[in-house]
Design an enzyme around this catalytic site. Structure first.
Site, mmCIF file in Angstrom:
data_model
loop_
_atom_site.group_PDB
_atom_site.id
_atom_site.type_symbol
_atom_site.label_atom_id
_atom_site.label_comp_id
_atom_site.label_asym_id
_atom_site.label_seq_id
_atom_site.Cartn_x
_atom_site.Cartn_y
_atom_site.Cartn_z
ATOM 1 N N GLN A 1 72.702 5.496 -3.325
ATOM 2 C CA GLN A 1 72.049 6.724 -2.749
ATOM 3 C C GLN A 1 70.806 6.934 -2.897
ATOM 4 O OE1 GLN A 1 74.183 8.418 -0.346
ATOM 5 N NE2 GLN A 1 72.122 9.187 0.242
ATOM 6 N N PHE A 2 69.728 6.044 -2.398
ATOM 7 C CA PHE A 2 68.268 6.117 -2.399
ATOM 8 C C PHE A 2 67.825 7.569 -2.373
ATOM 9 C CE2 PHE A 2 64.355 6.094 0.162
ATOM 10 C CZ PHE A 2 63.449 5.663 -0.770
ATOM 11 N N THR A 3 68.597 8.467 -1.380
ATOM 12 C CA THR A 3 67.826 9.701 -1.146
ATOM 13 C C THR A 3 68.065 10.841 -1.955
ATOM 14 O OG1 THR A 3 69.906 10.455 0.001
ATOM 15 C CG2 THR A 3 67.990 9.394 1.427
#
Length: 151
Positions: free
Chosen positions: A78-80
């Site tokens: 989950q990059f965000t």
């Protein structure tokens, strides 16, 4: 390294209309990798996730871990989660690890969790893919865990 855990009755990940991962009772972990994260953060967060006591005991208190209940773990990159949301109305991503570093640490986390989880299974989403994540949140019970940085 940040992890958003959700206690689930079931969860799955689909990529290009193909189911790539699925678990029943356990935890869905959305994993964010930040600049400066390494093996120490991988091991620390894996240990914390697997032993965090958020499942009910016989009295209904959150006193049992994923290890205790023999549940499964679904890890989704989950990059965000690494976003800086401190100012303005658009997230910044300067604190996120470079993609090649983040992917390797994601895989390292997955392997560490597999090695540590005594019962149950560990599944994973697909790094860099457009994933569709489905879950049945149990409770709902959701916690943000962090190791390294400002934890």
């Amino acid at each position: 390294m940040k992890g958003l855990i959700q206690r689930v009755s079931s969860a799955s990940v689909t990529v290009d209309n193909q189911r790539v991962a699925e678990i029943q009772r356990g935890l869905l972990l959305l994993l964010g990798v930040e600049r400066g994260d390494g093996a120490r953060e991988v091991q620390g967060l894996a240990k914390k996730v697997l032993n965090y006591r958020i499942f009910p005991d016989d009295q209904g208190r959150m006193n049992r871990s994923l290890q205790d209940v023999g549940g499964s773990l679904l890890v989704v990159p989950q990059f965000t989660l690494a976003a800086d949301t401190g100012s303005g109305t658009r997230p910044g991503f300067s604190s996120a690890a470079a993609p090649e570093v983040a992917e390797q640490l994601f895989l390292d986390f997955f392997n560490a969790a597999q090695a540590m989880l005594a019962h149950g299974c560990v599944e994973r989403g697909q790094f860099g893919a457009d994933m569709k994540v489905s879950l049945v949140n149990d409770g709902p019970v959701t916690f943000m865990l962090q190791v390294g940085g400002s934890s």
